[in-house]
Write a protein that holds these residues in place. Structure first.
Motif, PDB file in Angstrom:
ATOM      1  N   LEU A  36      41.891  42.226  40.370  1.00 11.90           N
ATOM      2  CA  LEU A  36      42.181  41.215  39.358  1.00 11.90           C
ATOM      3  C   LEU A  36      41.148  40.090  39.328  1.00 11.90           C
ATOM      4  O   LEU A  36      41.123  39.300  38.391  1.00 11.90           O
ATOM      5  CB  LEU A  36      43.573  40.610  39.598  1.00 11.90           C
ATOM      6  CG  LEU A  36      44.746  41.578  39.457  1.00 11.90           C
ATOM      7  CD1 LEU A  36      46.024  40.939  39.972  1.00 11.90           C
ATOM      8  CD2 LEU A  36      44.896  42.024  38.017  1.00 11.90           C
ATOM      9  N   LEU A  37      40.314  40.009  40.345  1.00  5.95           N
ATOM     10  CA  LEU A  37      39.302  38.953  40.413  1.00  5.95           C
ATOM     11  C   LEU A  37      38.164  39.265  39.442  1.00  5.95           C
ATOM     12  O   LEU A  37      37.462  40.263  39.592  1.00  5.95           O
ATOM     13  CB  LEU A  37      38.752  38.820  41.833  1.00  5.95           C
ATOM     14  CG  LEU A  37      39.757  38.425  42.906  1.00  5.95           C
ATOM     15  CD1 LEU A  37      39.137  38.592  44.296  1.00  5.95           C
ATOM     16  CD2 LEU A  37      40.224  36.997  42.681  1.00  5.95           C
ATOM     17  N   ALA A  38      37.985  38.405  38.468  1.00  3.77           N
ATOM     18  CA  ALA A  38      36.936  38.618  37.464  1.00  3.77           C
ATOM     19  C   ALA A  38      35.544  38.595  38.094  1.00  3.77           C
ATOM     20  O   ALA A  38      34.626  39.242  37.597  1.00  3.77           O
ATOM     21  CB  ALA A  38      37.038  37.559  36.366  1.00  3.77           C
ATOM     22  N   ASP A  39      35.390  37.870  39.191  1.00  2.00           N
ATOM     23  CA  ASP A  39      34.083  37.734  39.841  1.00  2.00           C
ATOM     24  C   ASP A  39      34.017  38.505  41.163  1.00  2.00           C
ATOM     25  O   ASP A  39      33.305  38.111  42.082  1.00  2.00           O
ATOM     26  CB  ASP A  39      33.754  36.264  40.075  1.00  2.00           C
ATOM     27  CG  ASP A  39      34.748  35.576  40.995  1.00  2.00           C
ATOM     28  OD1 ASP A  39      35.851  36.116  41.218  1.00  2.00           O
ATOM     29  OD2 ASP A  39      34.416  34.490  41.502  1.00  2.00           O
ATOM     30  N   LEU A  40      34.720  39.621  41.246  1.00  2.00           N
ATOM     31  CA  LEU A  40      34.773  40.389  42.493  1.00  2.00           C
ATOM     32  C   LEU A  40      33.386  40.815  42.969  1.00  2.00           C
ATOM     33  O   LEU A  40      33.066  40.693  44.148  1.00  2.00           O
ATOM     34  CB  LEU A  40      35.681  41.613  42.341  1.00  2.00           C
ATOM     35  CG  LEU A  40      35.826  42.493  43.578  1.00  2.00           C
ATOM     36  CD1 LEU A  40      36.384  41.687  44.753  1.00  2.00           C
ATOM     37  CD2 LEU A  40      36.700  43.697  43.279  1.00  2.00           C
ATOM     38  N   ALA A  41      32.551  41.286  42.071  1.00  3.10           N
ATOM     39  CA  ALA A  41      31.207  41.739  42.461  1.00  3.10           C
ATOM     40  C   ALA A  41      30.413  40.599  43.099  1.00  3.10           C
ATOM     41  O   ALA A  41      29.746  40.800  44.125  1.00  3.10           O
ATOM     42  CB  ALA A  41      30.463  42.298  41.251  1.00  3.10           C
ATOM     43  N   GLU A  42      30.502  39.412  42.513  1.00  2.00           N
ATOM     44  CA  GLU A  42      29.794  38.260  43.064  1.00  2.00           C
ATOM     45  C   GLU A  42      30.354  37.876  44.433  1.00  2.00           C
ATOM     46  O   GLU A  42      29.607  37.535  45.352  1.00  2.00           O
ATOM     47  CB  GLU A  42      29.874  37.057  42.119  1.00  2.00           C
ATOM     48  CG  GLU A  42      29.095  37.236  40.824  1.00  2.00           C
ATOM     49  CD  GLU A  42      29.840  38.050  39.773  1.00  2.00           C
ATOM     50  OE1 GLU A  42      31.052  38.312  39.947  1.00  2.00           O
ATOM     51  OE2 GLU A  42      29.206  38.436  38.785  1.00  2.00           O
ATOM     52  N   ARG A  43      31.667  37.926  44.576  1.00  5.16           N
ATOM     53  CA  ARG A  43      32.287  37.587  45.863  1.00  5.16           C
ATOM     54  C   ARG A  43      31.859  38.567  46.959  1.00  5.16           C
ATOM     55  O   ARG A  43      31.653  38.182  48.101  1.00  5.16           O
ATOM     56  CB  ARG A  43      33.807  37.584  45.747  1.00  5.16           C
ATOM     57  CG  ARG A  43      34.341  36.442  44.927  1.00  5.16           C
ATOM     58  CD  ARG A  43      35.846  36.516  44.839  1.00  5.16           C
ATOM     59  NE  ARG A  43      36.365  35.612  43.854  1.00  5.16           N
ATOM     60  CZ  ARG A  43      37.393  34.788  44.063  1.00  5.16           C
ATOM     61  NH1 ARG A  43      37.982  34.757  45.243  1.00  5.16           N
ATOM     62  NH2 ARG A  43      37.817  34.011  43.103  1.00  5.16           N
ATOM     63  N   LEU A  44      31.734  39.831  46.604  1.00  6.84           N
ATOM     64  CA  LEU A  44      31.336  40.831  47.596  1.00  6.84           C
ATOM     65  C   LEU A  44      29.867  40.703  47.983  1.00  6.84           C
ATOM     66  O   LEU A  44      29.467  41.169  49.051  1.00  6.84           O
ATOM     67  CB  LEU A  44      31.654  42.239  47.083  1.00  6.84           C
ATOM     68  CG  LEU A  44      33.143  42.547  46.917  1.00  6.84           C
ATOM     69  CD1 LEU A  44      33.338  43.939  46.345  1.00  6.84           C
ATOM     70  CD2 LEU A  44      33.904  42.383  48.218  1.00  6.84           C
ATOM     71  N   ASP A  45      29.068  40.077  47.129  1.00  6.51           N
ATOM     72  CA  ASP A  45      27.651  39.849  47.449  1.00  6.51           C
ATOM     73  C   ASP A  45      27.446  38.686  48.412  1.00  6.51           C
ATOM     74  O   ASP A  45      26.419  38.608  49.085  1.00  6.51           O
ATOM     75  CB  ASP A  45      26.849  39.587  46.166  1.00  6.51           C
ATOM     76  CG  ASP A  45      26.612  40.849  45.361  1.00  6.51           C
ATOM     77  OD1 ASP A  45      26.700  41.960  45.936  1.00  6.51           O
ATOM     78  OD2 ASP A  45      26.341  40.732  44.151  1.00  6.51           O
ATOM     79  N   ASP A  46      28.403  37.769  48.470  1.00  2.00           N
ATOM     80  CA  ASP A  46      28.305  36.589  49.346  1.00  2.00           C
ATOM     81  C   ASP A  46      29.075  36.874  50.635  1.00  2.00           C
ATOM     82  O   ASP A  46      30.273  37.145  50.594  1.00  2.00           O
ATOM     83  CB  ASP A  46      28.900  35.381  48.623  1.00  2.00           C
ATOM     84  CG  ASP A  46      28.980  34.150  49.505  1.00  2.00           C
ATOM     85  OD1 ASP A  46      28.169  34.016  50.443  1.00  2.00           O
ATOM     86  OD2 ASP A  46      29.870  33.310  49.256  1.00  2.00           O
ATOM     87  N   PRO A  47      28.409  36.843  51.798  1.00  2.00           N
ATOM     88  CA  PRO A  47      29.076  37.205  53.059  1.00  2.00           C
ATOM     89  C   PRO A  47      30.363  36.426  53.342  1.00  2.00           C
ATOM     90  O   PRO A  47      31.358  37.005  53.769  1.00  2.00           O
ATOM     91  CB  PRO A  47      28.012  36.934  54.121  1.00  2.00           C
ATOM     92  CG  PRO A  47      26.718  37.070  53.394  1.00  2.00           C
ATOM     93  CD  PRO A  47      26.988  36.565  52.009  1.00  2.00           C
ATOM     94  N   ALA A  48      30.374  35.134  53.105  1.00  2.00           N
ATOM     95  CA  ALA A  48      31.581  34.334  53.383  1.00  2.00           C
ATOM     96  C   ALA A  48      32.697  34.692  52.415  1.00  2.00           C
ATOM     97  O   ALA A  48      33.860  34.856  52.820  1.00  2.00           O
ATOM     98  CB  ALA A  48      31.254  32.847  53.293  1.00  2.00           C
ATOM     99  N   ALA A  49      32.370  34.830  51.140  1.00  2.00           N
ATOM    100  CA  ALA A  49      33.383  35.181  50.142  1.00  2.00           C
ATOM    101  C   ALA A  49      33.882  36.614  50.362  1.00  2.00           C
ATOM    102  O   ALA A  49      35.066  36.897  50.177  1.00  2.00           O
ATOM    103  CB  ALA A  49      32.814  35.020  48.731  1.00  2.00           C
ATOM    104  N   ARG A  50      32.979  37.518  50.765  1.00  2.00           N
ATOM    105  CA  ARG A  50      33.373  38.895  51.064  1.00  2.00           C
ATOM    106  C   ARG A  50      34.398  38.923  52.192  1.00  2.00           C
ATOM    107  O   ARG A  50      35.386  39.649  52.139  1.00  2.00           O
ATOM    108  CB  ARG A  50      32.172  39.755  51.429  1.00  2.00           C
ATOM    109  CG  ARG A  50      32.566  41.199  51.751  1.00  2.00           C
ATOM    110  CD  ARG A  50      31.419  42.100  52.214  1.00  2.00           C
ATOM    111  NE  ARG A  50      30.129  41.757  51.679  1.00  2.00           N
ATOM    112  CZ  ARG A  50      29.099  41.327  52.422  1.00  2.00           C
ATOM    113  NH1 ARG A  50      29.219  41.191  53.726  1.00  2.00           N
ATOM    114  NH2 ARG A  50      27.949  41.035  51.865  1.00  2.00           N
TER     115      ARG A  50
END
Length: 81
Positions: A36-50
């Protein structure tokens, strides 16, 4: 075929599937609500957000009431009997 959105999935998957002779040992949600996260791809690219996304998925993967929220389930089964 059972799917995550099926209202009987968790009830049926928790029992023994007599047709296949298997007993469900574990049932988990693979993604949970992460899809459901619209920015999932971006979050997975950032180690802390991942780490936050993965920690959240781990925390929710076995919550019975939330199993049907995600698009995928993973069942581990053992041969009954």
């Amino acid at each position: 075929m059972l799917s995550a959105g099926s209202p009987t999935c968790t009830r049926r998957c928790k029992g023994v599937d007599g047709r296949a002779g298997l007993a469900i040992a574990d049932l988990v949600s693979v993604e949970g609500p992460a899809f459901l996260l619209a920015d999932l791809a971006e979050r997975l690219d950032d180690p802390a957000a991942r780490a936050v996304v993965l920690d959240s998925a781990r925390a929710l993967e076995r919550v019975h009431e939330l199993l049907g929220i995600g698009p995928h389930l993973l069942a581990t089964a053992i041969r009954a009997g």
